[in-house]
Design a protein around this motif. Structure first.
Motif, mmCIF file in Angstrom:
data_model
loop_
_atom_site.group_PDB
_atom_site.id
_atom_site.type_symbol
_atom_site.label_atom_id
_atom_site.label_comp_id
_atom_site.label_asym_id
_atom_site.label_seq_id
_atom_site.Cartn_x
_atom_site.Cartn_y
_atom_site.Cartn_z
ATOM 1 N N ASN B 179 0.911 -1.244 -0.054
ATOM 2 C CA ASN B 179 -0.087 0.023 0.049
ATOM 3 C C ASN B 179 1.132 1.252 -0.012
ATOM 4 O O ASN B 179 0.478 2.298 -0.654
ATOM 5 C CB ASN B 179 -0.975 -0.076 1.380
ATOM 6 N N VAL B 180 1.985 1.344 0.715
ATOM 7 C CA VAL B 180 2.813 2.403 0.592
ATOM 8 C C VAL B 180 3.251 2.517 -0.831
ATOM 9 O O VAL B 180 3.392 3.627 -1.288
ATOM 10 C CB VAL B 180 4.194 2.298 1.614
ATOM 11 N N ALA B 181 3.814 1.639 -1.617
ATOM 12 C CA ALA B 181 4.091 1.558 -2.779
ATOM 13 C C ALA B 181 3.038 2.313 -3.735
ATOM 14 O O ALA B 181 3.249 3.093 -4.522
ATOM 15 C CB ALA B 181 4.368 0.114 -3.375
ATOM 16 N N ARG B 182 1.796 1.747 -3.373
ATOM 17 C CA ARG B 182 0.585 2.308 -4.128
ATOM 18 C C ARG B 182 0.290 3.760 -3.927
ATOM 19 O O ARG B 182 0.017 4.560 -4.998
ATOM 20 C CB ARG B 182 -0.449 1.428 -3.846
ATOM 21 N N THR B 183 0.298 4.104 -2.600
ATOM 22 C CA THR B 183 -0.125 5.315 -2.461
ATOM 23 C C THR B 183 1.000 6.322 -2.931
ATOM 24 O O THR B 183 0.970 7.662 -2.920
ATOM 25 C CB THR B 183 -0.284 5.742 -0.852
ATOM 26 N N HIS B 184 2.333 5.760 -3.087
ATOM 27 C CA HIS B 184 3.302 6.713 -3.641
ATOM 28 C C HIS B 184 3.389 6.560 -5.322
ATOM 29 O O HIS B 184 4.366 6.930 -5.922
ATOM 30 C CB HIS B 184 4.697 6.387 -3.097
ATOM 31 N N GLU B 185 2.431 5.919 -5.827
ATOM 32 C CA GLU B 185 2.195 5.831 -7.244
ATOM 33 C C GLU B 185 3.559 5.248 -7.927
ATOM 34 O O GLU B 185 4.086 5.704 -8.909
ATOM 35 C CB GLU B 185 1.973 7.293 -7.982
ATOM 36 N N LEU B 186 3.944 4.196 -7.437
ATOM 37 C CA LEU B 186 5.097 3.521 -7.904
ATOM 38 C C LEU B 186 4.782 2.611 -9.051
ATOM 39 O O LEU B 186 3.536 1.918 -8.914
ATOM 40 C CB LEU B 186 6.019 2.530 -6.827
ATOM 41 N N GLN B 194 11.942 -2.306 -5.375
ATOM 42 C CA GLN B 194 12.077 -1.127 -4.343
ATOM 43 C C GLN B 194 11.302 -1.723 -3.058
ATOM 44 O O GLN B 194 11.518 -1.448 -1.936
ATOM 45 C CB GLN B 194 11.516 -0.013 -4.769
#
Lengths: 326, 276
Positions: B179-186, B194
């Motif tokens: 979710n962290v990756a998703r909210t940072h639009e990775l 990463q």
């Protein structure tokens, strides 16, 4: 029709298929947020607060309804909406600084290494992480420190909307207090728009401009929007002496103890009455309340202001009578 | 008084080593012969009727001799221990490396996609329990080269632990981190490299460590079968030469190299280990 809010949540619903048929967690959840507003949402467990926040974040999709931010429909996650999770969600193999840099690099891909570092350090210092703590891994930091890093990461990406999912729920009271103070300070400085879930009534009054109250699930909804008309800057030690403090607090506690349940029952009756969609939506729309202003007015011997009267003559009162008289 | 646990453990280890070697050495001494040897016995060199395992002193002597010149090459049947081990290590690393190139991306796919997991699971479940040596005849027939066939056998036995651990590690990455990756639009690629890769790395490395252990077990048997070069061939060749001293020496060398391979992977695992 009034001017649209910065964030518009319209008739949001979430339903799950279970073994015993469909379960509607919340239905007809509608509210708005203006730019620069700090809004807290309170409700009992299971009313779907976290799901609403996840829908706003774009991590979850609703079963019905829409969310618009700055006029555009929210579909999927975006860097414009920063999220701080209750369990911090730091990447444990990265240091505190590197975790913030992770967010900054994602937000500003064109920046140089030193620019990213400088920006990240600035935000870490802002939340009080310095003297080597920024180079430690999350496992070597206390819960409070970890949540500071998480807050720094969210602020450093400079989102238009910041979503906080019970950010202080896992912290002890003392740490919670200091981080609340810091959050208050940062929000005052940056005029950040914030949507925050909390279970703590006092925390909500300290931080929020408005507090949304949710009825109990299933079929939960935002029943009231309570204005916190207490002057800023606020301070945790003096806020309790504000004449508006206890009226608001009593109103919130009263809602959580009894009205959230009563309203749920009333809502069931409204839904069963088989009104048109519009009538139902109107009946279930949130009501604006301002307990502090009401108390001031009462003290001055005046009639309660307009906003309050709506509470006692809600449009839902009519359908309710109709149901009872059937 | 020795305070440190390590120092005391070392002492116990040394005592055990000395006692074992001492008993082994003593058991080798032939019993005293009290009667005069017959002429026949003298002609036979006074040999004991019963063949005995060579004593540790002989093994140590041979080890010193072999290790002082490990890379000599005096023809197909007489190569230094270093050359033989080198062949085996080369085959293990090649087969293992090729397996990693296939197993890690495939494990990623299986770990990310429940569909691929369900679709590939029956194949994995059937192929995994097959003894790697059972592939040897088929490999020899298809590849027509004994060296490549042994590399193939290493490849096939190294795949499974890496594949299963990678899939397990990737599937078990905490949803919060994704979710962290998703909210940072990775992008999916950035998310994989990463967030998911570092999160699953300790599990993947554990799989690689199991794989290299199995590969080193299998290479000895594979080389015994295909012959030519390698430590497995060396052991079998010395058995055919009835040179048990060399057999014992090479057994020890197999153990030492296996330990070094395991230690290398263990320290690599420590590099990617993180504490939640």
């Amino acid at each position: 029709m009034t001017e649209p809010h910065f964030l518009e949540v319209k008739h949001l619903a979430k339903r799950f298929g279970t073994d015993h048929g469909e379960l509607t967690v919340f239905d007809d959840v509608s509210f708005g947020l203006d730019k620069g507003e700090f809004v807290c949402i309170i409700g009992h467990s299971g009313c779907g607060k976290s799901t609403i926040l996840n829908v706003l974040a774009g991590l979850d999709s609703p079963s019905g309804g829409e969310v618009y931010m700055a006029g555009k429909e929210v579909r999927g996650p975006s860097l414009e909406r920063g999220v701080v999770f209750q369990n911090y969600s730091l990447l444990p193999w990265r240091s505190a600084l590197s975790n913030v840099e992770f967010g900054v690099r994602a937000r500003f891909p064109g920046w140089s290494k030193s620019q990213v570092r400088e920006h990240s350090l600035q935000y870490l210092h802002m939340v009080g992480l310095k003297d080597g703590a920024e180079h430690r891994k999350p496992a070597a930091l206390s819960g409070g420190m970890r949540q500071r890093v998480s807050i720094a990461r969210a602020f450093a990406t400079q989102p238009q909307l910041l979503l906080l999912d019970e950010p202080f729920g896992a912290l002890d009271a003392l740490t919670r207090g200091t981080i609340q103070d810091e959050l208050l300070k940062i929000c005052t400085e940056t005029h950040q728009t914030v949507f925050m879930i909390t279970h703590d009534v006092d925390e909500a009054i300290l931080l929020a401009d408005r507090i949304l109250l949710m009825t109990n699930g299933p079929f939960a909804r935002v029943a009231e929007s309570v204005k916190v008309s207490i002057e800023r800057p606020r301070d945790r030690t003096t806020i309790v002496h504000d004449p508006g403090y206890y009226p608001i607090r009593t109103h919130l506690v009263d809602f959580l103890v009894s009205r959230s349940r009563e309203l749920s029952e009333r809502d069931d009756a409204v839904r069963d009455a088989g009104h048109s969609r519009e009538a139902r939506a109107q009946a279930l729309a949130p009501v604006d309340v301002d307990p502090a202003a009401e108390a001031r007015a009462r003290a001055a011997g005046e009639a309660p202001p307009e906003a309050l009267r709506t509470l006692h003559s809600t449009p839902a009162a009519a359908p309710l009578k109709a149901v009872n008289g059937r | 008084m020795l305070q440190s646990l390590n120092a005391r453990a070392l002492l116990v280890s040394l005592v055990l080593l000395v006692v074992t070697l001492g008993l082994w050495q003593l058991s080798h001494e032939s019993p005293e012969v009290d009667t005069e040897m017959t002429e026949y016995e003298r002609l036979m060199g006074g040999a004991d009727q019963e063949a005995r395992v060579p004593p540790p002193s002989q093994v140590i002597g041979l080890a010193v001799e072999e290790l002082s010149n490990p890379f000599y090459d005096a023809g197909p049947n007489d190569k230094g221990i270093g050359i033989q081990l080198g062949y085996s290590i080369y085959r293990v690393l090649t087969g293992f490396g090729l397996a990693a190139l296939l197993a890690i991306p495939l494990g990623f796919l299986i770990g990310m996609s429940p569909l691929m997991y369900k679709a590939l699971n029956p194949f994995i479940q059937i192929l995994k329990p097959i003894s790697p040596l059972a592939w040897m005849p088929l490999a020899l027939f298809i590849i027509k080269d004994s060296e490549t066939s042994s590399i193939f056998v290493i490849f096939i036995c190294s795949i499974w632990p890496m594949l299963i651990n990678t899939a397990f590690g990737v599937a078990g990455v905490r949803k919060d981190w994704v979710n962290v990756a998703r909210t940072h639009e990775l992008t999916p690629m950035s998310t994989a490299f990463q967030v998911i890769l570092p999160a699953a790395a300790p599990t993947i490395l554990t799989g690689m460590r199991i794989s290299i252990g199995i590969a080193w077990l299998v290479i000895v048997a594979a080389e015994m079968l295909v012959g030519g070069t390698g430590i497995g061939y060396y052991v079998w060749n010395e058995w055919n030469n009835l040179d048990l001293t060399s057999v014992i020496f090479s057994i020890l060398m197999i153990g030492i190299v296996g330990m070094l391979l395991d230690m290398a992977l263990a320290s690599a695992t420590r590099l990617v280990q993180y504490q939640e």
